[in-house]
Design an enzyme around this catalytic site. Structure first.
Site, PDB file in Angstrom:
ATOM      1  N   HIS A  34       0.847  -1.200   0.000  1.00  0.00           N
ATOM      2  CA  HIS A  34       0.000   0.000   0.000  1.00  0.00           C
ATOM      3  C   HIS A  34       0.881   1.249   0.000  1.00  0.00           C
ATOM      4  O   HIS A  34       0.672   2.162  -0.804  1.00  0.00           O
ATOM      5  CB  HIS A  34      -0.923  -0.018   1.216  1.00  0.00           C
ATOM      6  CG  HIS A  34      -1.583   1.299   1.504  1.00  0.00           C
ATOM      7  ND1 HIS A  34      -2.615   1.797   0.749  1.00  0.00           N
ATOM      8  CD2 HIS A  34      -1.336   2.233   2.456  1.00  0.00           C
ATOM      9  CE1 HIS A  34      -2.984   2.976   1.224  1.00  0.00           C
ATOM     10  NE2 HIS A  34      -2.227   3.267   2.261  1.00  0.00           N
ATOM     11  N   ASP A  69       6.564  22.093 -26.177  1.00  0.00           N
ATOM     12  CA  ASP A  69       6.501  20.726 -25.635  1.00  0.00           C
ATOM     13  C   ASP A  69       7.547  20.630 -24.543  1.00  0.00           C
ATOM     14  O   ASP A  69       8.093  21.643 -24.103  1.00  0.00           O
ATOM     15  CB  ASP A  69       6.749  19.673 -26.725  1.00  0.00           C
ATOM     16  CG  ASP A  69       6.073  18.343 -26.377  1.00  0.00           C
ATOM     17  OD1 ASP A  69       6.384  17.786 -25.302  1.00  0.00           O
ATOM     18  OD2 ASP A  69       5.219  17.873 -27.151  1.00  0.00           O
ATOM     19  N   TRP A  78       7.169  -0.265   3.805  1.00  0.00           N
ATOM     20  CA  TRP A  78       7.660   0.432   2.611  1.00  0.00           C
ATOM     21  C   TRP A  78       9.037   1.011   2.860  1.00  0.00           C
ATOM     22  O   TRP A  78       9.756   1.322   1.932  1.00  0.00           O
ATOM     23  CB  TRP A  78       6.678   1.530   2.171  1.00  0.00           C
ATOM     24  CG  TRP A  78       6.811   2.827   2.903  1.00  0.00           C
ATOM     25  CD1 TRP A  78       6.221   3.169   4.081  1.00  0.00           C
ATOM     26  CD2 TRP A  78       7.591   3.964   2.504  1.00  0.00           C
ATOM     27  NE1 TRP A  78       6.587   4.444   4.439  1.00  0.00           N
ATOM     28  CE2 TRP A  78       7.424   4.956   3.487  1.00  0.00           C
ATOM     29  CE3 TRP A  78       8.413   4.244   1.411  1.00  0.00           C
ATOM     30  CZ2 TRP A  78       8.052   6.198   3.416  1.00  0.00           C
ATOM     31  CZ3 TRP A  78       9.041   5.492   1.349  1.00  0.00           C
ATOM     32  CH2 TRP A  78       8.854   6.450   2.344  1.00  0.00           C
ATOM     33  N   SER A 138      13.022   6.523 -13.961  1.00  0.00           N
ATOM     34  CA  SER A 138      11.922   7.259 -14.576  1.00  0.00           C
ATOM     35  C   SER A 138      11.767   8.638 -13.935  1.00  0.00           C
ATOM     36  O   SER A 138      11.630   9.655 -14.631  1.00  0.00           O
ATOM     37  CB  SER A 138      10.625   6.453 -14.427  1.00  0.00           C
ATOM     38  OG  SER A 138       9.514   7.260 -14.663  1.00  0.00           O
ATOM     39  N   SER A 139      11.834   8.679 -12.596  1.00  0.00           N
ATOM     40  CA  SER A 139      11.683   9.962 -11.895  1.00  0.00           C
ATOM     41  C   SER A 139      12.818  10.916 -12.225  1.00  0.00           C
ATOM     42  O   SER A 139      12.614  12.118 -12.381  1.00  0.00           O
ATOM     43  CB  SER A 139      11.664   9.749 -10.383  1.00  0.00           C
ATOM     44  OG  SER A 139      10.484   9.135  -9.994  1.00  0.00           O
ATOM     45  N   HIS A 146      13.169  11.674   3.636  1.00  0.00           N
ATOM     46  CA  HIS A 146      12.567  12.939   4.025  1.00  0.00           C
ATOM     47  C   HIS A 146      12.396  13.898   2.862  1.00  0.00           C
ATOM     48  O   HIS A 146      11.322  14.447   2.675  1.00  0.00           O
ATOM     49  CB  HIS A 146      13.201  13.588   5.246  1.00  0.00           C
ATOM     50  CG  HIS A 146      12.178  14.465   5.887  1.00  0.00           C
ATOM     51  ND1 HIS A 146      11.193  13.968   6.712  1.00  0.00           N
ATOM     52  CD2 HIS A 146      11.873  15.765   5.692  1.00  0.00           C
ATOM     53  CE1 HIS A 146      10.355  14.939   7.019  1.00  0.00           C
ATOM     54  NE2 HIS A 146      10.729  16.037   6.411  1.00  0.00           N
ATOM     55  N   GLU A 166      11.833  13.010   0.008  1.00  0.00           N
ATOM     56  CA  GLU A 166      10.701  12.412  -0.716  1.00  0.00           C
ATOM     57  C   GLU A 166       9.363  12.989  -0.239  1.00  0.00           C
ATOM     58  O   GLU A 166       8.463  13.236  -1.037  1.00  0.00           O
ATOM     59  CB  GLU A 166      10.726  10.885  -0.528  1.00  0.00           C
ATOM     60  CG  GLU A 166       9.502  10.149  -1.023  1.00  0.00           C
ATOM     61  CD  GLU A 166       9.339  10.184  -2.536  1.00  0.00           C
ATOM     62  OE1 GLU A 166      10.350  10.420  -3.229  1.00  0.00           O
ATOM     63  OE2 GLU A 166       8.224  10.004  -3.011  1.00  0.00           O
ATOM     64  N   TYR A 207       8.834  15.924   0.728  1.00  0.00           N
ATOM     65  CA  TYR A 207       8.671  17.246   0.119  1.00  0.00           C
ATOM     66  C   TYR A 207       8.495  17.155  -1.379  1.00  0.00           C
ATOM     67  O   TYR A 207       7.876  18.024  -1.988  1.00  0.00           O
ATOM     68  CB  TYR A 207       9.818  18.164   0.543  1.00  0.00           C
ATOM     69  CG  TYR A 207       9.696  18.428   2.012  1.00  0.00           C
ATOM     70  CD1 TYR A 207       8.747  19.345   2.457  1.00  0.00           C
ATOM     71  CD2 TYR A 207      10.407  17.702   2.951  1.00  0.00           C
ATOM     72  CE1 TYR A 207       8.544  19.550   3.807  1.00  0.00           C
ATOM     73  CE2 TYR A 207      10.213  17.898   4.296  1.00  0.00           C
ATOM     74  CZ  TYR A 207       9.279  18.821   4.723  1.00  0.00           C
ATOM     75  OH  TYR A 207       9.066  19.003   6.052  1.00  0.00           O
ATOM     76  N   SER A 241      -1.380  27.217  -4.544  1.00  0.00           N
ATOM     77  CA  SER A 241      -1.024  28.617  -4.765  1.00  0.00           C
ATOM     78  C   SER A 241      -1.580  29.147  -6.088  1.00  0.00           C
ATOM     79  O   SER A 241      -1.609  30.355  -6.310  1.00  0.00           O
ATOM     80  CB  SER A 241       0.500  28.784  -4.757  1.00  0.00           C
ATOM     81  OG  SER A 241       1.028  28.349  -3.527  1.00  0.00           O
ATOM     82  N   HIS A 274      15.206  12.522  12.274  1.00  0.00           N
ATOM     83  CA  HIS A 274      14.031  12.622  13.155  1.00  0.00           C
ATOM     84  C   HIS A 274      13.109  11.420  12.984  1.00  0.00           C
ATOM     85  O   HIS A 274      12.169  11.261  13.749  1.00  0.00           O
ATOM     86  CB  HIS A 274      13.297  13.954  12.986  1.00  0.00           C
ATOM     87  CG  HIS A 274      12.574  14.143  11.697  1.00  0.00           C
ATOM     88  ND1 HIS A 274      12.399  15.366  11.125  1.00  0.00           N
ATOM     89  CD2 HIS A 274      11.977  13.275  10.852  1.00  0.00           C
ATOM     90  CE1 HIS A 274      11.731  15.251  10.001  1.00  0.00           C
ATOM     91  NE2 HIS A 274      11.464  13.992   9.806  1.00  0.00           N
ATOM     92  N   HIS A 275      13.385  10.591  11.968  1.00  0.00           N
ATOM     93  CA  HIS A 275      12.653   9.326  11.851  1.00  0.00           C
ATOM     94  C   HIS A 275      13.285   8.245  12.724  1.00  0.00           C
ATOM     95  O   HIS A 275      12.812   7.111  12.734  1.00  0.00           O
ATOM     96  CB  HIS A 275      12.648   8.850  10.397  1.00  0.00           C
ATOM     97  CG  HIS A 275      11.952   9.793   9.461  1.00  0.00           C
ATOM     98  ND1 HIS A 275      10.621   9.677   9.148  1.00  0.00           N
ATOM     99  CD2 HIS A 275      12.388  10.879   8.792  1.00  0.00           C
ATOM    100  CE1 HIS A 275      10.280  10.647   8.315  1.00  0.00           C
ATOM    101  NE2 HIS A 275      11.332  11.397   8.082  1.00  0.00           N
ATOM    102  N   THR A 294       6.993  26.716   6.483  1.00  0.00           N
ATOM    103  CA  THR A 294       5.672  26.131   6.234  1.00  0.00           C
ATOM    104  C   THR A 294       4.586  27.049   6.763  1.00  0.00           C
ATOM    105  O   THR A 294       3.561  27.272   6.112  1.00  0.00           O
ATOM    106  CB  THR A 294       5.567  24.748   6.898  1.00  0.00           C
ATOM    107  OG1 THR A 294       6.741  24.004   6.584  1.00  0.00           O
ATOM    108  CG2 THR A 294       4.362  23.991   6.388  1.00  0.00           C
ATOM    109  N   LYS A 342       3.892  29.872   4.424  1.00  0.00           N
ATOM    110  CA  LYS A 342       3.037  29.512   3.293  1.00  0.00           C
ATOM    111  C   LYS A 342       1.557  29.558   3.685  1.00  0.00           C
ATOM    112  O   LYS A 342       0.730  30.113   2.971  1.00  0.00           O
ATOM    113  CB  LYS A 342       3.396  28.121   2.757  1.00  0.00           C
ATOM    114  CG  LYS A 342       4.810  28.038   2.232  1.00  0.00           C
ATOM    115  CD  LYS A 342       5.010  26.892   1.275  1.00  0.00           C
ATOM    116  CE  LYS A 342       4.385  27.146  -0.064  1.00  0.00           C
ATOM    117  NZ  LYS A 342       5.117  28.099  -0.899  1.00  0.00           N
ATOM    118  N   ARG A 380       1.851   0.852  15.206  1.00  0.00           N
ATOM    119  CA  ARG A 380       1.438   0.749  13.811  1.00  0.00           C
ATOM    120  C   ARG A 380       1.831  -0.618  13.265  1.00  0.00           C
ATOM    121  O   ARG A 380       2.564  -1.365  13.892  1.00  0.00           O
ATOM    122  CB  ARG A 380       2.059   1.872  12.976  1.00  0.00           C
ATOM    123  CG  ARG A 380       3.567   1.888  13.002  1.00  0.00           C
ATOM    124  CD  ARG A 380       4.126   3.159  12.406  1.00  0.00           C
ATOM    125  NE  ARG A 380       3.892   3.221  10.968  1.00  0.00           N
ATOM    126  CZ  ARG A 380       4.693   3.872  10.120  1.00  0.00           C
ATOM    127  NH1 ARG A 380       5.764   4.497  10.549  1.00  0.00           N
ATOM    128  NH2 ARG A 380       4.429   3.895   8.826  1.00  0.00           N
TER     129      ARG A 380
END
Lengths: 379, 543
Positions: B83, B112, B148, B176-177, B260, B262, B264, B275, B309-310, B335, B338, B457
């Site tokens: 998932h 293009d 994951w 690809s990314s 991390h 990722e 963002y 925006s 921090h993870h 943040t 924003k 979890r």
């Protein structure tokens, strides 16, 4: 002024709720727990919570006001402004101040929580493994495994006949809890024998990962005698939900009594180990070991779990040649690391007992009696 | 051989420029048109959203009550793992890339993407990668169940053989990314219409420019981490194997140095979409435009120095914990800026509440709640309790579902009239919004409480005291899941017909895309937009 009063009222209210539910873990909030560390964590949590509530009331308040007043259907005409240096500096500076106000106590608590006590009264080595905890008291020559209780295990099977509601303390109950003296400094040295686990009891106020190859120390000092329950917190495979942590804090006198009992039991076992070896002795001892070391995967009924854990009842190894059976128990499986090598964890006599049990329990009527000598030879 | 292939493609391109899209099914396989590629990315994202959503619903159904009713624990773990991977790499990221493919060339006045053929290639890598990712479900020992995050050694030595397929799938998705990111960066920097200054670019394009660079930092790091897993499994290395002198914690450092940023990568383009929408429906220029862009740049830099921090419970030195707590807290400042700017944009505007605006508003409310729990998680002493509980599950879903996904849906409603030339059914879209906005909170808000009360979890079964919250979450999840069928129906309906959308269906919307017809011709901006048009549609066009 109004919102300050409101905040004060809410804080008072929350304190009252907390006071009422101080001992029992809350159903919807972090527990205040039974150690200084847990109370500090709780205080930090509540401080942050109210800071967030205050910011939320401010930001969402302005936003909702705007959503109501500045809509075209009310005839609002759009203003043209798109910047204001003063406002932008102010709303950068205020968060900085709030963060400093939060970071200062957080740092103080963090440094306090991480400062080891100079001379712990009791040391316990905590070994996580798939899927049980082993507690070793290096100064007392005591060690034992702590497994999920059999009532929970029975009720936790897919489509089990027993309901979880009938199992006392479902999934947070063990056969042998960790016993420590209350009011004393206890140092836990936490590590793992296979994958990463995490040792967690909410009421003690922290979790600490059990990482193979390193010891993570955690000092606890539990104020009041009592039973405190938690679970493994780091995903460690299919049995992750089934390796609870239960800590029993007892008075120092009761602790000494418990130590004496444990040592006596160990001595009795040692004596039994030098006694005669026959099928009855082997089966009785084997069942005990099977339930604590093997049943978490292969299940108490020996049927395993299809596709994950092989059935031992009618299994190729458990009803085939004894040599193959001994090999996999002593050295583990080459194909699947989940089947550990038990050669270092169990004595010759214990392995002989459990293998004998597996070969004769359920419908496995091989009639074999494996001797400790055969195990020694197979090592 | 290559020359022949090239000349065939050249010929196709040549034909296209005169006759519009190629006829027949090969159109989609061979297309090098940014609009076609964008559409394919969005379709893939929708398919992955459904696949990942079904996994989530099985998870929620199992968690409806204590005991096991549907899944064995191993299969449950495979579901949570898949998932996460599916939603991140095949739903959210391709969804945002699809929007970029469609909109970035239109917003910068380019005809293009910079590398049209690479664009086709980058997309067509993804369907095989998806199959490789999911194939584990059909292998004897099942799909990987190590989460994951793929922590070693559970996902190296202890993983089923299907982990190798997942690792290869991640490599392909990563390539690809990277190609997609390079393409977007180059399109923005090299093909921007003359007269459009960098600082005048629309915010969606701006956030994607920065996200592109973040992808170039993050994806190779992930490739390194999973390659080390692979060599640990097959080539006898012991990077993460403690019994041979390795360190499992090393994996977490490398993984989160990717992981991390990722986060963002998934949220910055979402900021961009919001925006665009908030000013359009407030009929007022974006407040603090320059500070918005600087805030995104600041977040990007900070995102690279907060990874540990993870890992607060993994046994880091206390000095490191203090440092990472501070850097993490700092993210609250840009943040916050924003959020304040969006609110100030609405302030004294002339607001209407069509579907794109509703989703954008829900984004601002709910992403802020995710930000609050993020601030709480940054606080280490409290994180010792929060870590690895449902509090974290609540936090990350408020950020990714009501953050990234809500912004993507907002963007689709915003630009769908442009893409199809038709208006969507506004009444039905209001149903879709309110059902989703309510049920998503019924799903994820109770998880805060379950986590605080002590529910870890990634467990298929739980002690009885967590039952009430889990039941509520499951009911919410099913309503949320099935509400998205309305969305699919709405989109299909809009593609097939409906009220004609004018060139500028939203009277407050600014940007070069709204100067084109709806739907735009197959090839746009073959003549670059004039300086006057660029000025009028840019931030100074309001005055």
């Amino acid at each position: 002024m109004m919102w300050k009063k409101l905040l004060l009222a809410l804080t008072t209210l929350s304190t009252a709720v907390v006071a009422a539910a101080q001992e029992e873990p809350s159903a919807f909030n972090m527990t205040r727990g039974v150690t200084e560390v847990s109370r500090d964590a709780y205080d930090m949590h509540m401080l942050l919570f109210w800071v967030c509530v205050a910011i939320g009331v401010g930001v969402f308040g302005v936003m909702i006001w705007s959503l109501i007043r500045h809509r075209r259907s009310r005839g609002a005409k759009a203003a043209k402004f798109s910047e204001n240096t003063v406002v932008e500096v102010v709303w950068t500076a205020i968060p900085v101040l709030i963060l400093v106000a939060v970071a200062v106590p957080a740092t103080a608590v963090l440094l306090k929580t991480n400062s080891p006590s100079p001379e712990p009264d009791v040391i316990v080595d905590v070994h996580g493994s798939q899927w049980k905890w082993e507690y070793v008291y290096p100064d007392e020559d005591i060690s034992f495994f702590s497994n999920l209780s059999s009532s929970s295990r029975d009720a936790s099977q897919l489509n089990a006949e027993k309901s979880p509601a009938d199992a006392p303390n479902y999934l947070v109950d063990v056969d042998n809890p960790l016993v420590v003296p209350a009011g004393k400094d206890v140092r836990l040295r936490i590590t793992s024998d296979d994958v990463i686990h995490s040792w967690w009891v909410p009421q003690l106020g922290f979790k600490r990962d059990a990482v193979p190859g390193q010891f993570n120390n955690a000092d606890i000092r539990i104020d009041e005698p009592g039973t405190y329950r938690g679970q493994c917190a780091e995903l460690c495979g299919s049995g992750h939900a089934y390796m609870p942590v239960v800590v029993e804090a007892v008075t120092p006198e009761a602790y000494n009594e418990w130590l004496a009992q444990k040592k006596q039991a160990a001595a009795a076992e040692a004596e039994e180990a030098s006694g005669p070896w026959n099928r009855e002795v082997a089966m009785a001892q084997g069942k005990k070991i099977y339930d604590s070391a093997c049943a978490s995967c292969h299940q108490a009924n020996g049927k395993g779990i299809e596709g994950t854990f092989p059935a031992l009842e009618g299994g190729k190894i458990t009803t085939g040649p004894v040599e193959g059976h001994l090999k996999i128990v002593i050295h583990g499986s080459e194909k699947n690391p989940v089947m550990q090598a038990y050669g270092d964890q169990l004595s010759d006599r214990e392995i002989a007992a459990v293998v004998t049990y597996e070969r004769n329990a359920w419908s496995n009527d091989t009639g074999d009696l494996v001797t400790p000598e055969a195990v020694e030879a197979a090592r | 051989m290559n020359q022949t292939a090239d000349s065939v493609v050249d010929q196709i391109e040549h034909e296209h420029s005169h006759h519009g899209p190629r006829k027949g099914p090969l159109r989609w396989l061979l297309t090098v048109n940014h609009k076609d590629v964008g559409t394919m990315y969005l379709v893939l994202a929708l398919v992955a959203l459904l696949v990942g959503g079904v996994m989530a619903l099985v998870i929620r159904a199992e968690l409806f009550q204590p005991g096991l009713q549907l899944t064995q624990p191993q299969f449950f773990n495979s579901l949570t793992t898949m998932h996460g991977l599916t939603m991140i790499f095949l739903a959210i990221m391709p969804g945002l890339t699809g929007l970029a493919n469609w909109m970035v060339p239109l917003q910068v006045g380019a005809d293009d993407m910079y590398w049209p053929r690479v664009n086709n290639w980058a997309f067509w890598m993804l369907p095989p990668a998806a199959i490789m990712l999911w194939i584990g479900f059909f292998m004897p020992q099942g799909a990987p169940g190590g989460g994951w995050t793929l922590y070693a050694p559970l996902s190296s030595t202890y993983a089923p053989p299907s982990i190798d397929w997942v690792i290869m799938a991640i490599h392909i998705m990563g390539i690809s990314s990277i190609l997609g990111a390079l393409n977007i960066i180059l399109t923005i920097l090299k093909m921007r219409a003359k007269g459009m200054r960098l600082w005048d670019m629309p915010l969606f394009t701006w956030t994607w420019l920065i996200t592109g660079f973040l992808l170039l930092l993050a994806m190779p790091t992930l490739a390194i981490a999973v390659t080390m897993l692979l060599t640990d499994r097959h080539l006898g290395t012991a990077f993460f194997d403690a019994t041979n002198g390795g360190d499992p914690v090393l994996f977490q450092h490398i993984f989160w140095f990717f992981g991390h940023p990722e986060v963002y990568i998934m949220i910055l383009p979402a900021f961009g979409i919001v925006s665009e929408i908030v000013p359009a429906f407030s009929r007022k220029p974006l407040f603090g435009r320059t500070s918005m862009i600087w805030a995104v740049i600041a977040i990007t830099f900070l995102s690279a120095i907060v990874w540990a921090h993870h890992m607060f419970t993994v046994g880091l030195p206390v000095e490191a914990q203090v440092l990472f707590m501070y850097t993490t807290m700092l993210i609250a400042i840009p943040t916050g800026i924003k959020i304040f700017n969006w609110v100030a944009t609405m302030w004294r505007g002339s607001m209407t509440f069509e579907a794109p605006m509703l989703w954008a508003l829900a984004f601002i409310f709910l992403f802020t709640i995710g930000g609050f729990s993020g601030l709480m998680l940054a606080d280490v002493p409290a994180d010792y309790q929060y870590h690895d509980t449902y509090f974290v599950v609540a936090h990350l879903h408020y950020v990714v579902v009501t953050g990234s996904l809500f912004a993507i849906i907002a963007g689709v409603y915003f630009w769908l009239p442009k893409w199809t030339g038709h208006m969507y059914n506004e009444k039905l879209s209001q149903w879709h919004f309110w059902l989703s906005a309510i049920s998503v909170n019924v799903t994820f808000f109770p998880m805060h409480f379950a986590g605080l009360a002590g529910m870890p979890r990634r467990i298929p079964d739980y002690p009885l005291q967590f039952m009430d919250f889990n039941m509520i979450s499951t009911v919410g999840a099913f309503v949320f899941g099935f509400s998205q069928l309305l969305f699919i129906w709405l989109v299909i309906q809009t593609i097939r017909g409906g009220k004609k959308a004018g060139d500028r269906p939203w009277d407050g919307a600014k940007g070069l895309e709204w100067t084109l017809s709806s739907p735009p011709p197959y090839h746009t901006f073959t003549e670059p937009p004039s300086r006057q048009t660029i000025h009028d549609e840019g931030p100074h066009g309001y005055h």
